[in-house]
Write an enzyme that holds these catalytic residues in place. Structure first.
Site, PDB file in Angstrom:
ATOM      1  N   ASP A 152      61.658  18.244  56.029  1.00  0.00           N
ATOM      2  CA  ASP A 152      61.734  19.015  54.903  1.00  0.00           C
ATOM      3  C   ASP A 152      62.535  20.142  55.297  1.00  0.00           C
ATOM      4  OD1 ASP A 152      61.204  20.327  52.301  1.00  0.00           O
ATOM      5  OD2 ASP A 152      59.597  18.820  52.009  1.00  0.00           O
ATOM      6  N   HIS A 160      54.748  15.277  45.381  1.00  0.00           N
ATOM      7  CA  HIS A 160      53.433  16.158  45.622  1.00  0.00           C
ATOM      8  C   HIS A 160      53.158  17.294  44.552  1.00  0.00           C
ATOM      9  CE1 HIS A 160      56.935  18.169  47.280  1.00  0.00           C
ATOM     10  NE2 HIS A 160      56.274  19.346  47.619  1.00  0.00           N
ATOM     11  N   ASP A 161      54.361  17.268  43.635  1.00  0.00           N
ATOM     12  CA  ASP A 161      54.497  18.580  42.749  1.00  0.00           C
ATOM     13  C   ASP A 161      53.860  18.187  41.463  1.00  0.00           C
ATOM     14  OD1 ASP A 161      55.054  20.602  44.826  1.00  0.00           O
ATOM     15  OD2 ASP A 161      57.189  20.113  44.470  1.00  0.00           O
ATOM     16  N   GLU A 170      66.378  19.147  46.203  1.00  0.00           N
ATOM     17  CA  GLU A 170      65.602  19.075  45.018  1.00  0.00           C
ATOM     18  C   GLU A 170      66.519  20.337  44.275  1.00  0.00           C
ATOM     19  OE1 GLU A 170      61.167  20.788  43.978  1.00  0.00           O
ATOM     20  OE2 GLU A 170      62.393  21.930  45.604  1.00  0.00           O
ATOM     21  N   ASP A 179      64.541  21.665  50.318  1.00  0.00           N
ATOM     22  CA  ASP A 179      63.577  22.513  49.180  1.00  0.00           C
ATOM     23  C   ASP A 179      64.277  23.646  48.435  1.00  0.00           C
ATOM     24  OD1 ASP A 179      60.676  22.693  48.437  1.00  0.00           O
ATOM     25  OD2 ASP A 179      61.223  24.813  49.214  1.00  0.00           O
TER      26      ASP A 179
HETATM   27  C1  GLC Z   1      59.505  22.916  46.195  1.00  0.00           C
HETATM   28  C2  GLC Z   1      58.214  22.117  46.889  1.00  0.00           C
HETATM   29  C3  GLC Z   1      56.892  22.895  46.361  1.00  0.00           C
HETATM   30  C4  GLC Z   1      56.977  24.193  47.141  1.00  0.00           C
HETATM   31  C5  GLC Z   1      58.202  25.032  46.551  1.00  0.00           C
HETATM   32  C6  GLC Z   1      58.346  26.347  47.398  1.00  0.00           C
HETATM   33  O1  GLC Z   1      59.430  22.824  44.817  1.00  0.00           O
HETATM   34  O2  GLC Z   1      58.192  20.858  46.444  1.00  0.00           O
HETATM   35  O3  GLC Z   1      56.008  22.099  46.823  1.00  0.00           O
HETATM   36  O4  GLC Z   1      55.888  24.840  46.716  1.00  0.00           O
HETATM   37  O5  GLC Z   1      59.480  24.345  46.537  1.00  0.00           O
HETATM   38  O6  GLC Z   1      58.774  25.879  48.562  1.00  0.00           O
END
Ligand code: GLC
Ligand code: CA
Length: 555
Positions: free
Chosen positions: A98, A328-329, A256, A199
């Site tokens: 990540d 995971h979100d 993402e 991310d």
């Molecule tokens: C992304 C991750 C999430 C995290 C956020 C801040 O959305 O998937 O889990 O809290 O970024 O880094």
């Protein structure tokens, strides 16, 4: 589309804290992942994305990084990681890390220095602004609730944090900062990782030219998204990031990025895009547990289908999406898409068929393959995520009772997907010998890997067949590069399409409802995958059973 080495990857996301504990501290670790490599390889996985394992105070479970170059001791050491990469490689699995470069932890040495002198060298690594009349510089709301600005004690300065207060945003306008990030990225690539999941990258550019926005909530704040997501001009940074790092290693990058404007899709994930691929968010905001879609499940899945199909058509022959349903979100997919009483082998095995045979890189999230689900907690203290607690406070502020607020959290909160992996029916589901950092779903005695492995008709066994079909050399080229044609589009409950290449036609049918469905068209073919024992036909039309999913090769 030019063929690339990463096109045929089958991904699996690991949330390391909850995967496998080996040193009995109740927290998953790298040796735990190592121990489960054969499991992943049996499943047919060829790429593993591990959520952040860098040194971190864990305010956002590792998405708040205090040292980009070191593995956090709770997960192991850099040597453990190296070993994992090598062992995975032996099994044909590439590991991607990540990459969190929109923000650091407030405990990163850069930020510590910055706080000493917001106008100084490191101050310029972050986004500091003076407040006005004792108020923050503007009324943007953090994505995790509350003001996006935090006051620096003893000064007029505020720093920007789009996520938690412990995650100050980096200032991408500063070339020195960018170079420091590139060096770090190249260091990891040189170590042998296959690439990155990137991310929150859509947020690296901010438009701070305006002032307060009209409030959109009782807190007087405004979401401000359009000023810090996919902001015009971000392309310059993305191009530079790619050329100075990823491109040199021909690595795989999975970004993402929510809400990419249609006209920019090719620039992002086309032949020469900034990234290999992106997660498409077009289905993420659909949940039957949410007011908007409750009691409208048929319609909801249809809406998902139409969006996904439209994306497929738009990108055909131009680029790849990363297709997934869980991460995971978000709460787990059975809970999001299916009524509790309908959650069974047939419905659960139908779900991956919706996306595995689309064009793109398919991805699984740990536990999806055994049908893990969320479970309601009895008190808010049982949750640990700051974002959960912020939401809870927000609901109370909106006038909900504590019970209503907890109910909503139980239904919606992302921690439902973060319970420890259920390996067997022993203590703590085989995840750890001690009480885990986060409660295991009590259904682990029934839903667990070991049990699924002993049953050739289990969901896990179905996932294996699904992955095998996706990789089968007779069909692989078609899954990857075949054209996409929706079928039975006027059906209210069928998700069906055809992939065709060089005269080969592969047909995918999923019945999204707990009722039989008959196709209008006539289809004949060899059954390649079926979650029922047989496929019924009536005069050439298919008669699909509740939640039946089949893949056929037309003959
Ligand atoms: C992304 C991750 C999430 C995290 C956020 C801040 O959305 O998937 O889990 O809290 O970024 O880094
Ligand atoms: Ca551990």
């Amino acid at each position: 589309m030019k063929e690339k080495w990463w096109h045929d990857l089958i991904g699996y996301q690991i949330y390391p804290k909850s995967f496998q504990d080996t040193n009995s501290d109740g927290i998953g670790d790298i040796p735990g992942i190592m121990q489960r490599l054969d499991y992943l390889s049996d499943l047919g996985i060829s790429m593993v994305w591990i959520c952040p394992i860098y040194r971190s105070p864990m305010m956002d479970n590792g998405y708040d990084i205090s040292d980009y170059t070191q593995v956090d001791p709770v997960f192991g050491t850099n040597e453990d990681l190296k070993k994992l990469i090598d062992e995975a490689k032996k099994r044909g699995i590439t590991i991607i890390m990540d990459l969190v470069i929109n923000h650091t932890s407030s405990e990163h040495p850069w930020f510590r220095e910055a706080c000493k002198d917001p106008e100084g060298e490191y101050g310029k690594y972050y986004i500091f602004r003076k407040g006005k009349d004792g108020q923050p510089p503007n009324n943007w709301r953090s994505i995790f609730g509350g003001s996006a600005w935090e006051k620096l004690a003893g000064s007029d300065y505020y720093y920007l944090h789009l996520f938690t207060v412990g995650q100050p945003d980096l200032n991408w306008e500063n070339e020195k900062l960018r170079e420091a990030l590139y060096e770090m990225i190249n260091g990891w690539l040189a170590m042998g990782i296959g690439g990155f999941r990137i991310d929150a990258i859509a947020h690296i550019k901010k438009d701070l030219s305006g002032g307060d926005l009209p409030a959109d909530g009782v807190d007087g704040l405004c979401s401000g998204m359009e000023y810090f997501r996919n902001v015009e001009g971000i392309e310059e940074y993305l191009r530079e990031l790619k050329t100075k790092t990823f491109e040199k290693y021909d690595c795989f990058t999975l970004a993402e990025v929510d809400d990419i404007p249609e006209e920019r899709l090719e620039a992002y994930i086309g032949e020469d895009g900034y990234y290999s691929t992106v997660f498409d968010f077009c289905h993420c905001f659909h949940s039957r547990l949410d007011g908007d879609w409750r009691d409208r499940d048929g319609e909801m899945l249809l809406d998902v289908r139409n969006r996904v199909f439209e994306r497929q058509r738009n990108m055909e022959g131009k680029g790849f999406f990363c297709n997934y349903l869980e991460n995971h979100d978000m709460i787990r997919i059975p809970d999001r898409y299916l009524p509790k009483e309908d959650q069974n082998f047939y419905s659960l095995s139908m779900l991956p068929v919706l996306y595995f045979f689309l064009s793109g890189v398919p991805m699984l999230y740990q536990g999806q393959e055994i049908g893990m689900t969320g479970f309601p907690r009895e008190k808010i203290e049982d949750y640990v995520d700051l974002a959960t607690h912020n939401s809870y406070q927000g609901y109370l502020a909106q006038g909900m009772s504590p019970k209503q607020a907890l109910d909503k959290i139980n239904r919606n909160c992302r921690e439902n997907a973060r319970t420890p992996m259920q390996w067997n029916d022993g203590p703590n589901g085989g995840f750890s010998e001690v009480t885990p950092w986060f409660a295991v779903n009590p259904n682990y005695t029934d839903v667990n890997v070991e049990k699924a492995q002993q049953d050739s008709h289990s969901l896990l066994a179905f996932y294996r067949r699904l992955v095998a079909l996706r990789k089968d050399c007779l069909y692989k080229k078609n899954w990857l590069y075949g054209s996409f044609t929706p079928l039975e589009e006027d059906s209210g409950q069928l998700w069906s399409f055809m992939r065709s290449k060089d005269g080969q036609e592969l047909l995918v049918f999923a019945n999204m409802a707990n009722e039989c469905a008959q196709t209008k068209g006539h289809y004949d073919g060899k059954v390649l995958l079926n979650n029922y024992g047989r496929l019924k036909q009536r005069d050439g039309q298919l008669l699909l059973q509740p939640y039946q999913a089949v893949v056929l090769e037309r003959v």
